[in-house]
Design a protein around this motif. Structure first.
Motif, PDB file in Angstrom:
ATOM      1  N   ILE A 162       1.009  -1.039  -0.033  1.00 47.37           N
ATOM      2  CA  ILE A 162       0.116   0.164  -0.054  1.00 47.37           C
ATOM      3  C   ILE A 162       0.988   1.206   0.058  1.00 47.37           C
ATOM      4  CG2 ILE A 162      -1.568   1.365   1.319  1.00 47.37           C
ATOM      5  CD1 ILE A 162      -2.827  -1.233   2.407  1.00 47.37           C
ATOM      6  N   ALA A 163       0.779   2.013  -1.061  1.00 48.57           N
ATOM      7  CA  ALA A 163       1.406   3.348  -1.000  1.00 48.57           C
ATOM      8  C   ALA A 163       1.050   4.328  -0.109  1.00 48.57           C
ATOM      9  CB  ALA A 163       1.753   3.691  -2.562  1.00 48.57           C
ATOM     10  N   VAL A 164       1.712   4.930   0.649  1.00 49.46           N
ATOM     11  CA  VAL A 164       1.400   5.926   1.807  1.00 49.46           C
ATOM     12  C   VAL A 164       2.142   7.158   1.384  1.00 49.46           C
ATOM     13  CG1 VAL A 164       0.826   6.313   4.166  1.00 49.46           C
ATOM     14  CG2 VAL A 164       0.803   3.995   3.233  1.00 49.46           C
ATOM     15  N   THR A 165       1.670   8.158   0.694  1.00 51.65           N
ATOM     16  CA  THR A 165       2.534   9.225   0.244  1.00 51.65           C
ATOM     17  C   THR A 165       1.721  10.397   0.073  1.00 51.65           C
ATOM     18  OG1 THR A 165       3.968   9.918  -1.604  1.00 51.65           O
ATOM     19  CG2 THR A 165       2.098   8.416  -1.872  1.00 51.65           C
ATOM     20  N   GLY A 166       2.670  11.687   0.247  1.00 46.96           N
ATOM     21  CA  GLY A 166       2.014  12.898  -0.124  1.00 46.96           C
ATOM     22  C   GLY A 166       2.064  13.191  -1.927  1.00 46.96           C
ATOM     23  N   VAL A 167       2.669  12.313  -2.583  1.00 45.63           N
ATOM     24  CA  VAL A 167       2.873  12.472  -4.245  1.00 45.63           C
ATOM     25  C   VAL A 167       1.500  12.136  -4.674  1.00 45.63           C
ATOM     26  CG1 VAL A 167       4.134  11.606  -5.945  1.00 45.63           C
ATOM     27  CG2 VAL A 167       5.268  11.584  -3.828  1.00 45.63           C
ATOM     28  N   ARG A 168       1.108  13.193  -5.468  1.00 50.22           N
ATOM     29  CA  ARG A 168      -0.133  13.262  -6.035  1.00 50.22           C
ATOM     30  C   ARG A 168      -0.034  12.859  -7.803  1.00 50.22           C
ATOM     31  NH1 ARG A 168      -4.505  15.126  -2.788  1.00 50.22           N
ATOM     32  NH2 ARG A 168      -3.698  15.661  -0.911  1.00 50.22           N
ATOM     33  N   ASP A 169       1.423  12.912  -8.199  1.00 51.43           N
ATOM     34  CA  ASP A 169       1.423  13.045  -9.728  1.00 51.43           C
ATOM     35  C   ASP A 169       0.925  11.884 -10.186  1.00 51.43           C
ATOM     36  OD1 ASP A 169       3.827  12.108 -11.828  1.00 51.43           O
ATOM     37  OD2 ASP A 169       3.384  14.209 -11.801  1.00 51.43           O
ATOM     38  N   ALA A 170       0.035  11.901 -11.283  1.00 47.82           N
ATOM     39  CA  ALA A 170      -0.596  11.050 -11.864  1.00 47.82           C
ATOM     40  C   ALA A 170       0.299  10.024 -12.436  1.00 47.82           C
ATOM     41  CB  ALA A 170      -1.597  11.691 -12.926  1.00 47.82           C
TER      42      ALA A 170
END
Length: 226
Positions: A82-90
């Protein structure tokens, strides 16, 4: 118990994730990594079955979550991530999905959101186990749907997504609940809690059923729809 490896370059974030997991039955933190290199080593060198799930950050000093996944997938490791990140880049999201992440959770988020994603993952594992061997189309659809959060919709005026998540979490974990009980658990007013509960009924996520207290008009209670 589901063994979880926490990967994030921020020690405070790892501690928050650890505390969140301690509040959810069925999970055991088996390791922590603060960079991409150590994460790859921990995953590939773990004993079989020791790590079931990785909560993986995307941005780290020596690499990215994409790099970690590419290395472990190239070695044939199919650990759940599960990716848990602030990165929103599509583009990053597409790469992570292509490399097999089961969920992509964007920071910041509430405990209710975190808990719901982890419970969806538990449901996914259960369904995958139940559907061992040749699966029917219905079993496949249910397996894929287990990882899919409720579809986002435009909320009626006066309702917030955060409060809706709190109410949904309360019913899903502690239900069935009346509007009064939901209000107590979430800190909302009884009227507000009822509005959110009725919205969940309209969305098909919750069932409204009568609760009888001897004679007189029954009270409505709300039960999460499985």
């Amino acid at each position: 118990m589901i063994g979880v490896l926490l990967v994030d370059d921020d020690p405070l974030t790892i501690e928050v994730h650890r505390r969140h997991l301690e509040r959810i039955d069925g999970f055991d933190v088996v390791g922590e990594c603060h960079d991409a290199r150590s994460a790859v080593s921990a995953i590939l060198e773990a004993a079989p079955g020791a790590i079931d799930l990785v909560l993986l950050d995307v941005t780290m000093p020596d690499g990215t979550g994409v790099d970690v996944l590419r290395h472990v997938r190239a070695r044939g490791d199919a650990v759940d991530v599960i990716a848990v990140t602030g990165v929103r880049d599509a583009d990053i999201v597409r790469q992570m999905v292509a490399l097999g992440v089961t969920q992509y959770l964007v920071k910041p988020f509430t405990f209710a959101v975190f808990s719901d994603r982890l419970r969806q993952y538990v449901d996914f594992r259960r369904r995958a186990s139940d559907a061992a061997g040749p699966a029917t189309q219905e079993e496949i659809d249910a397996l894929l749907g287990a990882l899919r959060p409720p579809a986002g919709t435009v909320l009626p005026k006066g309702l917030s997504a955060e409060s809706l998540e709190r109410i949904a979490h309360a019913v899903r974990v502690g239900g069935p609940l009346s509007a009064v009980e939901a209000a107590v658990q979430t800190g909302l007013s009884r009227v507000s809690a009822r509005r959110y509960l009725e919205h969940l009924v309209d969305a098909g996520r919750v069932d409204r059923i009568p609760r009888y207290h001897g004679r007189g008009r029954p009270e409505s209670e709300y039960r999460w729809r499985s």
